[in-house]
Design a protein around this motif. Structure first.
Motif, PDB file in Angstrom:
ATOM      1  N   LEU A  91       1.797  -0.180  -6.712  1.00  0.00           N
ATOM      2  CA  LEU A  91       2.861   0.394  -5.882  1.00  0.00           C
ATOM      3  C   LEU A  91       2.276   1.228  -4.752  1.00  0.00           C
ATOM      4  O   LEU A  91       1.448   2.113  -4.987  1.00  0.00           O
ATOM      5  N   ASN A  92       2.727   0.987  -3.537  1.00  0.00           N
ATOM      6  CA  ASN A  92       2.347   1.804  -2.389  1.00  0.00           C
ATOM      7  C   ASN A  92       3.549   2.632  -1.952  1.00  0.00           C
ATOM      8  O   ASN A  92       4.629   2.089  -1.699  1.00  0.00           O
ATOM      9  N   VAL A  93       3.381   3.951  -1.890  1.00  0.00           N
ATOM     10  CA  VAL A  93       4.445   4.870  -1.495  1.00  0.00           C
ATOM     11  C   VAL A  93       4.020   5.564  -0.206  1.00  0.00           C
ATOM     12  O   VAL A  93       2.891   6.082  -0.111  1.00  0.00           O
ATOM     13  N   THR A 116      -1.330  -3.602   0.556  1.00  0.00           N
ATOM     14  CA  THR A 116      -1.099  -4.401  -0.646  1.00  0.00           C
ATOM     15  C   THR A 116      -0.355  -5.667  -0.221  1.00  0.00           C
ATOM     16  O   THR A 116       0.188  -5.729   0.886  1.00  0.00           O
ATOM     17  N   THR A 117      -0.316  -6.644  -1.093  1.00  0.00           N
ATOM     18  CA  THR A 117       0.480  -7.839  -0.816  1.00  0.00           C
ATOM     19  C   THR A 117       1.716  -7.904  -1.696  1.00  0.00           C
ATOM     20  O   THR A 117       2.675  -8.603  -1.363  1.00  0.00           O
ATOM     21  N   SER A 118       1.710  -7.184  -2.830  1.00  0.00           N
ATOM     22  CA  SER A 118       2.858  -7.208  -3.728  1.00  0.00           C
ATOM     23  C   SER A 118       2.761  -6.057  -4.711  1.00  0.00           C
ATOM     24  O   SER A 118       1.695  -5.443  -4.864  1.00  0.00           O
ATOM     25  N   TYR A 119       3.867  -5.760  -5.378  1.00  0.00           N
ATOM     26  CA  TYR A 119       3.863  -4.877  -6.538  1.00  0.00           C
ATOM     27  C   TYR A 119       4.914  -5.366  -7.510  1.00  0.00           C
ATOM     28  O   TYR A 119       5.860  -6.075  -7.135  1.00  0.00           O
ATOM     29  N   SER A 120       4.732  -5.018  -8.773  1.00  0.00           N
ATOM     30  CA  SER A 120       5.645  -5.483  -9.818  1.00  0.00           C
ATOM     31  C   SER A 120       6.247  -4.302 -10.558  1.00  0.00           C
ATOM     32  O   SER A 120       5.704  -3.186 -10.532  1.00  0.00           O
ATOM     33  N   ILE A 121       7.376  -4.542 -11.212  1.00  0.00           N
ATOM     34  CA  ILE A 121       8.018  -3.562 -12.086  1.00  0.00           C
ATOM     35  C   ILE A 121       8.294  -4.251 -13.415  1.00  0.00           C
ATOM     36  O   ILE A 121       9.028  -5.241 -13.452  1.00  0.00           O
ATOM     37  N   ASP A 138      11.501  -7.953   7.322  1.00  0.00           N
ATOM     38  CA  ASP A 138      10.480  -8.743   8.007  1.00  0.00           C
ATOM     39  C   ASP A 138      10.396 -10.137   7.414  1.00  0.00           C
ATOM     40  O   ASP A 138      10.721 -10.344   6.242  1.00  0.00           O
ATOM     41  N   ALA A 139       9.906 -11.078   8.207  1.00  0.00           N
ATOM     42  CA  ALA A 139       9.504 -12.362   7.658  1.00  0.00           C
ATOM     43  C   ALA A 139       8.454 -12.110   6.590  1.00  0.00           C
ATOM     44  O   ALA A 139       7.600 -11.227   6.729  1.00  0.00           O
ATOM     45  N   GLY A 140       8.513 -12.873   5.511  1.00  0.00           N
ATOM     46  CA  GLY A 140       7.555 -12.699   4.420  1.00  0.00           C
ATOM     47  C   GLY A 140       8.058 -11.831   3.293  1.00  0.00           C
ATOM     48  O   GLY A 140       7.433 -11.777   2.238  1.00  0.00           O
ATOM     49  N   ASN A 141       9.188 -11.135   3.480  1.00  0.00           N
ATOM     50  CA  ASN A 141       9.758 -10.316   2.399  1.00  0.00           C
ATOM     51  C   ASN A 141      10.355 -11.217   1.323  1.00  0.00           C
ATOM     52  O   ASN A 141      11.190 -12.064   1.629  1.00  0.00           O
ATOM     53  N   SER A 210       0.635  -9.873   5.964  1.00  0.00           N
ATOM     54  CA  SER A 210      -0.011  -8.625   5.524  1.00  0.00           C
ATOM     55  C   SER A 210       0.202  -7.462   6.479  1.00  0.00           C
ATOM     56  O   SER A 210       0.245  -6.308   6.063  1.00  0.00           O
ATOM     57  N   THR A 211       0.326  -7.735   7.780  1.00  0.00           N
ATOM     58  CA  THR A 211       0.476  -6.634   8.726  1.00  0.00           C
ATOM     59  C   THR A 211       1.908  -6.126   8.819  1.00  0.00           C
ATOM     60  O   THR A 211       2.163  -5.085   9.416  1.00  0.00           O
TER      61      THR A 211
END
Length: 260
Positions: A91-93, A116-121, A138-141, A210-211
């Motif tokens: 997770l990135n906050v 990061t590229t992803s996070y999980s819960i 954004d595109a990619g969400n 990624s950006t």
């Protein structure tokens, strides 16, 4: 209350910029009014006869989570979820800015922005509801729901555009002190209601560019009792060509601007 139903798995994999008014069985998705940052759904009481306010629902607002990338963060969703907890991984906050922060002066979760590229819960019990304030689409969400290792459902940028593409009131940050900033991207609270005996215990937020970033706040979990929100009737779903152009614009915005 009406609903939007989204792409079948094979079609979803085929093209980011294809949209359908038909959703995978087992989920109903709705969206709240423009500027609303929390759900208006109602939730099952924790115990028969429990007074108002003791329903099975909780919210992670990220305000007490230090900024930065966390290999593991365990949330009790404000302590109001009656035993629901979730373990966030990767997770990135970050601090509120024009791209996110539901109160304008807090923190929010993000995947992407070259961090990061992803996070999980992973939840400690089966759930029937998840909602969140999606900001600066954004595109990619993409957000995906699982039960164990079994994929159930995914929701993509085109699905969001199908909800709000013709509604300018959803574009631009609605939160003071940044009202109107970033006015080329949607901000909307989404509700995901599991139906037909469907249950989930894992969610993954992924950002494939990624950006760019997948910004969200006010992660809400629970066992729903009554749905809320609005659907786009099939007759109002934008044409694929319109979504293609808007999707390309989102991709271009993400490609030239690094979030953070």
């Amino acid at each position: 209350m009406t609903t939007i139903r989204t792409l079948a798995p094979a079609v979803l994999a085929a093209s980011l910029f294809t949209v359908s008014a038909t959703a995978s069985a087992g989920f109903v998705v709705t969206y709240e009014a423009a500027g609303v940052t929390n759900t208006t759904a109602s939730f099952t009481p924790a115990d028969p006869g429990a007074p108002d306010g003791q329903a099975i629902v909780g919210v992670e607002r990220f305000d007490a989570v230090p900024t930065g990338v966390h290999a593991s963060h365990v949330s009790n969703f404000g302590g109001n979820g009656h035993g629901i907890s979730g373990t966030y991984q990767n997770l990135n906050v970050i601090a509120a800015n024009q791209y996110g922060g539901a109160t304008g002066d807090d923190r929010y979760a993000v995947a992407g922005i070259s961090a990061t590229t992803s996070y999980s819960i992973d939840f400690n019990k089966d759930l029937t509801y998840f909602g969140y304030w999606l900001s600066a689409l954004d595109a990619g969400n993409q957000v995906s729901f699982y039960n164990g290792d079994t994929w159930l459902y995914s929701f993509t940028p085109t699905n969001v555009l199908a909800l709000v593409a013709d509604k300018p009131e959803y574009f631009g940050n609605p939160i003071s002190p940044r009202v109107g900033q970033n006015d080329d991207e949607p901000y909307v609270f989404l509700n995901f209601f599991a139906t037909d005996d469907t249950r989930f215990d894992r969610i993954v937020f992924a950002q494939t560019v990624s950006t760019a970033g997948y910004e969200s706040d006010n992660h809400t979990v629970g066992i729903w009792e009554e749905q809320s929100g609005t659907e786009v009737p099939p007759s109002q779903v934008p044409e694929p060509g319109t979504l293609l152009l808007m999707g390309a614009a989102l991709a271009a915005a993400g490609a030239v601007r690094r979030r953070g």
